[in-house]
Design a protein around this motif. Structure first.
Motif, PDB file in Angstrom:
ATOM      1  N   TYR C 414       0.829  -1.210   0.000  1.00 33.97           N
ATOM      2  CA  TYR C 414       0.000   0.000   0.000  1.00 33.97           C
ATOM      3  C   TYR C 414       0.862   1.259   0.000  1.00 33.97           C
ATOM      4  O   TYR C 414       0.646   2.163  -0.814  1.00 33.97           O
ATOM      5  CB  TYR C 414      -0.939  -0.025   1.211  1.00 33.97           C
ATOM      6  N   PRO C 415       1.877   1.357   0.880  1.00 34.72           N
ATOM      7  CA  PRO C 415       2.708   2.576   0.866  1.00 34.72           C
ATOM      8  C   PRO C 415       3.316   2.849  -0.505  1.00 34.72           C
ATOM      9  O   PRO C 415       3.339   3.993  -0.956  1.00 34.72           O
ATOM     10  CB  PRO C 415       3.816   2.263   1.878  1.00 34.72           C
ATOM     11  N   LYS C 416       3.764   1.783  -1.175  1.00 36.57           N
ATOM     12  CA  LYS C 416       4.354   1.984  -2.503  1.00 36.57           C
ATOM     13  C   LYS C 416       3.300   2.398  -3.516  1.00 36.57           C
ATOM     14  O   LYS C 416       3.532   3.256  -4.365  1.00 36.57           O
ATOM     15  CB  LYS C 416       5.054   0.690  -2.939  1.00 36.57           C
ATOM     16  N   LEU C 422      -0.831   2.746   5.852  1.00 33.67           N
ATOM     17  CA  LEU C 422      -2.121   2.415   6.446  1.00 33.67           C
ATOM     18  C   LEU C 422      -2.004   2.582   7.951  1.00 33.67           C
ATOM     19  O   LEU C 422      -0.918   2.539   8.512  1.00 33.67           O
ATOM     20  CB  LEU C 422      -2.501   0.967   6.121  1.00 33.67           C
ATOM     21  N   ASN C 423      -3.155   2.739   8.585  1.00 34.74           N
ATOM     22  CA  ASN C 423      -3.155   2.885  10.039  1.00 34.74           C
ATOM     23  C   ASN C 423      -2.935   1.518  10.695  1.00 34.74           C
ATOM     24  O   ASN C 423      -3.706   0.581  10.480  1.00 34.74           O
ATOM     25  CB  ASN C 423      -4.498   3.491  10.484  1.00 34.74           C
ATOM     26  N   SER C 502      -5.082  10.716   4.563  1.00 31.15           N
ATOM     27  CA  SER C 502      -4.616  11.119   5.892  1.00 31.15           C
ATOM     28  C   SER C 502      -3.556  10.209   6.483  1.00 31.15           C
ATOM     29  O   SER C 502      -3.073  10.484   7.571  1.00 31.15           O
ATOM     30  CB  SER C 502      -5.823  11.169   6.847  1.00 31.15           C
ATOM     31  N   GLY C 503      -3.205   9.137   5.798  1.00 27.17           N
ATOM     32  CA  GLY C 503      -2.127   8.288   6.321  1.00 27.17           C
ATOM     33  C   GLY C 503      -0.824   9.084   6.358  1.00 27.17           C
ATOM     34  O   GLY C 503      -0.644  10.027   5.594  1.00 27.17           O
ATOM     35  N   LYS C 504       0.105   8.710   7.268  1.00 27.52           N
ATOM     36  CA  LYS C 504       1.357   9.479   7.286  1.00 27.52           C
ATOM     37  C   LYS C 504       2.190   9.042   6.079  1.00 27.52           C
ATOM     38  O   LYS C 504       2.193   7.864   5.698  1.00 27.52           O
ATOM     39  CB  LYS C 504       2.094   9.271   8.605  1.00 27.52           C
ATOM     40  N   SER C 505       2.864  10.037   5.480  1.00 27.53           N
ATOM     41  CA  SER C 505       3.462   9.751   4.171  1.00 27.53           C
ATOM     42  C   SER C 505       4.592   8.738   4.334  1.00 27.53           C
ATOM     43  O   SER C 505       5.290   8.708   5.353  1.00 27.53           O
ATOM     44  CB  SER C 505       3.981  11.031   3.522  1.00 27.53           C
TER      45      SER C 505
END
Ligand code: HEA
Ligand code: HEA
Ligand code: CUA
Ligand SMILES: [Cu+2]
Lengths: 246, 193, 558
Positions: C414-416, C422-423, C502-505
């Motif tokens: 997901y981050p990529k 994600l939380n 809103s997830g942290k980058s």
């Protein structure tokens, strides 16, 4: 083990049940070992600061063993299981013990109908007994069944006998069973055969030898109403369903 | 990636085989399994149904034979087209490709004529096991011939302008495959008794 | 250096719907797959409600008639396998990761790639359209055995049956195109320096899956053509009264159908391998051995198909052969699983959400696997065939694959994909809220199966022995557990959408991984790599002795 969940009413039911237990023990053991190993390692090697990870490629002899030994043990277990599986299979599906009686089982959308030779013991004679949804057999009697289908693929299953065999249109499949327990048991159809699949139920009634002989006499000859199989009565559930269907 | 510019991925060749040829081989491989499955089913039925030989005897063997000849010559043209392409002679390659697809056209015409006769004699797709396989197998093959022709004409159009010459070889490979499939179909459908 | 021609920023349509960019196509597959997963999950909800609370009004659906029940089950099965497991595991992850992990700018044939998705989308529409036609969707089971499936007179869904067949055939074509493209790209377009055994296991698995798929689907495509003609042109390929043979279809179907289960298993195994390596900061235990076992599985998967037909009327002697091959195939699978467990040894294991999913996959899949042994031994299969024991078996394999492993992959990449994390808390809630109910759904079904419940039955009232109250309690338990599981999926959906903004980058490499996709910004720009990388080492160099960092990326020269 299976008996706890389902009565065993045929001679080969127990052989299947025992095979089931054998497998349960073997793979159960391995499952517990494997799961235990996994959770054990996760706990033992959970991240702790100041403890670096070890650099392991998997080619180290002393570690490889942990894979290669189980690898061979699993093969051994498989062979044990196979020995049991094939023996059971062979005795149930590959050999036909001499028959004391024969019964013809016909599947069609969506009912089972049965044909027993009357007192004369010959199939397709005037005194044959045809029934729908009810199969009358005598206990401790080896039956050969001729399984056929009038339309689609059905599957003739009597869980209490541990008996299951698909019925194919255009073929007659022969098998056997030997009830060893008086009682009334379910007949299922276990192959998707249309909207009536779930209604394709039947009952097999295992009677004492005497009771069965009496039943044969009562119903032999031009079959008695109610037991007479007319396609219409057999198709009934179909009709009603077809109408009920949106 | 804008559709016009090729990605670098397309220009690399870690195996040494040009990407275009590689994908052609994979396409052919997957097609082989499809025809293989159909042919295997046919052969199994044919063995268990000797009576099908009677139906088979109604097929126009001479037409099949002629078509075999047509396809083989067209394959030859495909080879010549490939040679021309290797010599960077686009227009010449295009000429041979068009000749090849002409062969395909003749093949289809003969088939059409053949089928009209079969159908006149009352043998249609549903006239029994043999005919079902006969039309299905030949029909599927015919579709491949048609597809091959169309692609070939497109490739030819490019080649004539000396563009994408590597495709000449690929379509050639594909055509040989279609040809070979027929080499299997002809004896199995027409000759086998 | 990317030679990409500069052009004006394309409009929405060209950018998201007509794009040839592998990352966009991956997203198209992912979201289509997720949507289908919800549909398939909804169907499971409906027919499980019918089983748990027979013949009562199902909120959000209505009364489930027998015909509708069969259609729901058939569609559930078909959708979950062909329109969820395959698009998400192979197409979505494959499209997104193959070029990134191999260090190139796109697939070798981007337009074939786009075509593949468009055909897939068409197959979805064809399938869904069958809900609108007269007679409704096909209800003859995802195995679609003739003569039932061959004639409307038998299945009462003449149009639905044909649409189902067309949809499946189209789906096959889509995955043939996609698979060939994947394979060619992996064979030819790897970054300079990336040797055969420097390829991440996930890519290996996806390629193997595609090759297995390609080699097994051909006969079924042929079979589909025959069945189509039987349905529409009154041929008799599968009609015994006209020289046809119903068993032929069963063989063609299972010759594909069994390899298919490994087609979805291998990519899941690949995802899990990547994650286990990263979160236990360990090299995969015996990288090559993992590949050997995967090849063995791929090869053996072609010689076990008739274990689905033990009692189908095939020559009983054949059953023995297939029983042997079936138990044989458990050996490489076992070994693969054990290698993964061994990878944990000596690591420093971080239990982030992706790792939880990955470990859950192994734990649950093993249960599904061992129950396969009961079915593989012909003797016990006589009794267990087509009972709920079988249903439980393959859900203990499929759900870990198509749900658990997919969630593992999603939470990990997901981050990529979206540039944000994600939380974690929501992630862990969703994890436990999915895995615990999952077991409560299917363990009772093992028992009902042993107790004789046969499958594809909308109501057991007809069967005295199955109407035992004890069994109904188990069915109801299973249904209630499903309700819990489904309700927890909203946590995931919320987390998924909320984190987009809103997830942290994330930064380029939040998990401190070694593979190439983590060397580019998140989300990767058009063309992926500013400078195309060169590869210097294998994909799992963690904890290399004598290095400050505990990970050694593939593209850093020593
Ligand atoms: C991806 C999904 C998937 C996977 C991976 C598997 C894996 C296996 N399956 Fe399953 N199977 C299905 C999906 C799957 N299956 C489906 C969908 C059906 C039903 C189709 C239908 O009818 O609708 C089915 C049906 C099915 C049947 C037919 C039953 C019947 O119809 O009567 C059989 C019979 O042999 C079988 C066997 C196996 C075996 C032996 C494995 C093996 O690969 C499992 C190997 C794994 C392990 C063994 C676990 C790890 C090992 C250990 C923990 C060590 C201990 C092990 C030993 C000592 C052996 N499966
Ligand atoms: C991948 C395959 C797959 C998956 C995941 C599932 C999931 C589930 N299946 Fe099923 N099932 C099959 C494949 C699958 N199934 C097949 C092949 C059959 C046989 C059909 C036939 O007989 O013809 C079958 C049949 C079948 C039956 C037997 C019906 C009968 O024979 O009468 C039952 C009964 O309980 C059942 C239940 C369930 C349940 C409760 C789930 C639950 O796990 C579902 C939970 C739902 C979700 C988790 C979806 C939530 C979605 C999201 C949160 C979006 C994001 C998700 C992703 C990105 C993936 N399934
Ligand atoms: Cu007959 Cu199901
Ligand atoms: Cu299988």
């Amino acid at each position: 083990m299976l008996e706890r969940y389902f009565t065993a009413a045929s001679t080969y039911a127990h052989s299947i049940d025992h095979l089931f237990i054998l497998i349960a023990v073997i793979v159960g053991f391995w499952l517990i070992v494997a799961e235990g190993m996994m959770f054990g390692l996760v706990f033992k090697f959970r991240a702790r600061d100041g403890r670096p990870t070890q650099y392991i490629t998997g080619d180290e002899k002393h570690l490889k063993r942990w894979i290669s030994i189980p690898h061979f043990l699993v093969i051994v277990c498989d062979i044990v299981i196979l020995a049991g599986a094939i023996t059971v299979w062979y005795n149930i599906k590959q050999v036909l013990p001499a028959a004391d009686a024969t019964v013809r089982v016909i599947g069609q959308q969506w009912a089972w109908s049965f044909q027993l030779p009357g007192p004369d013991g010959v199939m397709d004679t005037a005194d044959d007994i045809r029934t729908v949804g009810e199969l009358h057999v005598a206990v401790n009697t080896t039956y050969h069944f001729e399984l056929l289908s009038r339309d689609v693929v059905h599957s003739f299953a009597v869980p209490a006998f541990r008996l299951k065999q698909d019925a194919l249109p255009g073929r007659t499949i022969t098998g056997w069973f030997r009830p060893n327990r008086v009682g009334t048991y379910d007949i299922q159809c276990t192959q998707m055969c249309g909207i009536g699949h779930a209604l394709m139920a039947g009952r097999v009634i295992v009677e004492t030898q005497q009771a069965h002989a009496a039943w044969l006499l009562r119903n032999s000859g031009p079959a008695v109403a109610g037991l007479q199989s007319s396609p219409a009565s057999a198709m009934d559930p179909a009709m009603t369903l077809a109408e009920a269907r949106p | 990636m804008s559709a016009t510019a090729k990605p670098i991925a397309n220009t690399r060749s870690a195996t040494g085989i040009p990407t275009a040829r590689l994908i052609t081989w994979w396409v052919i491989a997957s097609e082989i399994v499809i025809f293989g499955g159909l042919l295997a089913s046919y052969v199994m039925h044919r063995i268990s149904h000797p009576e099908w030989a009677e139906s088979a005897s109604h097929t126009l063997t001479w037409a099949g034979a002629f078509n075999t000849f047509v396809l083989l010559t067209s394959s030859l043209c495909a080879v010549l087209a490939h040679q021309a392409a290797d010599a960077h002679n686009g227009p010449k390659a295009a000429k041979f490709l068009r000749l090849t697809s002409l062969g395909g056209l003749i093949f289809l015409c003969v088939k059409a004529y053949e089928w009209t006769i079969d159908i006149r004699e009352g043998f249609v797709l549903s006239s029994g096991g043999f005919w079902s396989f006969y039309y299905t197998l030949a029909g599927l093959h015919g579709l491949h011939v048609l597809a091959g022709m169309i692609i070939m004409l497109i490739v030819a159009a490019d080649a004539a302008k000396n563009r994408e010459l590597q495709r000449v070889e690929c379509i050639g490979l594909y055509w040989h495959f279609v040809d070979i499939v027929w080499i299997f179909l002809f004896p199995l459908l027409y000759i086998a008794r | 250096m990317s030679t990409e021609v500069q052009h004006a920023e394309p409009g929405f349509f060209r950018k998201y719907l007509w794009s040839t960019d592998h990352k966009i196509i991956a997203m198209q597959y992912l979201f289509t797959g997720m949507a289908m997963a919800m549909i398939g999950g909804y169907f499971a909800y409906v027919f499980r409600m019918q089983l748990g609370f027979p013949n009562q009004y199902v909120p959000g659906y209505g009364i489930v008639t027998p015909g509708r029940y069969n259609a729901l089950v058939t569609m559930h099965g078909s959708i979950m396998i062909f329109w969820v497991a395959m698009p998400v595991l192979i197409a979505a992850f494959g499209n997104f990761l193959i070029p990134l992990m191999l260090g190139c700018d796109d697939m070798a044939f981007p337009r074939i790639n786009r075509l593949s998705y468009q055909i897939f989308l068409l197959s979805v529409l064809v399938l869904l359209s069958s809900f609108l036609v007269k007679g409704g969707p096909f209800g003859g089971a995802w195995t679609s055995y003739p003569p039932l499936s061959a004639s409307g007179a038998y299945n009462l869904t003449p149009i639905g049956a044909t649409l189902w067949l067309l949809a499946v055939a189209l789906e096959f074509v889509a995955f043939l195109l996609g698979g060939i493209n994947f394979t060619v790209t992996t064979m030819n377009s790897r970054a300079p320096g990336m040797k055969m055994y420097d390829i991440p296991i996930l890519i290996w698995m996806i390629i193997l899956a595609n090759v297995i798929f390609m080699a097994s689907v051909g006969p079924l495509i042929a079979g589909a053509v025959m069945l189509l003609f039987d349905q529409t042109m009154s041929t008799g390929f599968f009609d015994p009264t006209r020289g046809g043979d119903p068993l032929l279809w069963q063989h063609l179907f299972w010759f594909f159908g069994h390899p298919e289960v490994y087609v979805v298993l291998l990519p899941a195994m690949g995802i899990v391998a990547e994650i286990i390596a990263v979160f236990s900061r360990k090299k995969i235990f015996g990288y090559k051995t993992v590949l050997y076992t995967a090849w063995a599985v791929g090869f053996l998967s072609f010689v076990v198909w008739a274990h689905h037909q033990f009692v189908a009327g095939i020559d009983p002697r054949m059953a023995n052969i297939f029983s042997v091959t079936t138990l044989l195939i458990s050996v490489p699978v076992t070994e693969m699983v054990f290698l993964y467990i061994a990878t944990l040894y000596g690591g420093s294991i971080h239990l982030d959400t992706p790792m939880l999913w990955a470990l859950a996959f192994i734990a649950e899949f093993m249960i599904g696997g061992v129950t396969g042994i009961f079915l593989g031994s012909s003797g016990t299969d006589i009794y267990l065939h087509d009972t709920y024991f079988l249903i439980a078996h393959f859900h203990y394999t499929f759900v870990p694959i198509a749900i658990i492993a997919v969630f593992a992959g999603l939470t990990y990449w997901y981050p990529k994909m979206f540039g944000r994390m994600l939380n974690e808390t929501l992630g862990k809630i969703h994890f436990w809220g999915t895995v615990i109910p999952f077991n409560v759904i299917f363990i009772p079904l093992f028992i009902t199966g042993i107790a004789g419940d046969q499958r594809r039955v909308y109501d057991y009232a007809q069967f005295a022995e199955q109407s035992r109250p004890a069994l109904q309690h188990l069915r109801t338990t299973s249904t209630i557990a499903l309700l819990v599981m489904l309700s927890f999926q909203f946590v995931f959906l919320f987390n998924f959408v909320w984190s987009l903004r809103s997830g942290k980058s994330a930064g380029a490499n939040p998990w401190r991984s070694t593979t190439l996709e983590w060397t580019v910004p998140s989300p990767p720009p058009h063309g992926n790599f500013a400078v195309l990388p060169t590869v210097y080492r294998g994909p799992y160099e963690y904890g290399v002795p004598g290095r400050a960092d505990d990970f050694f990326p593939q593209d850093i020269p020593d």
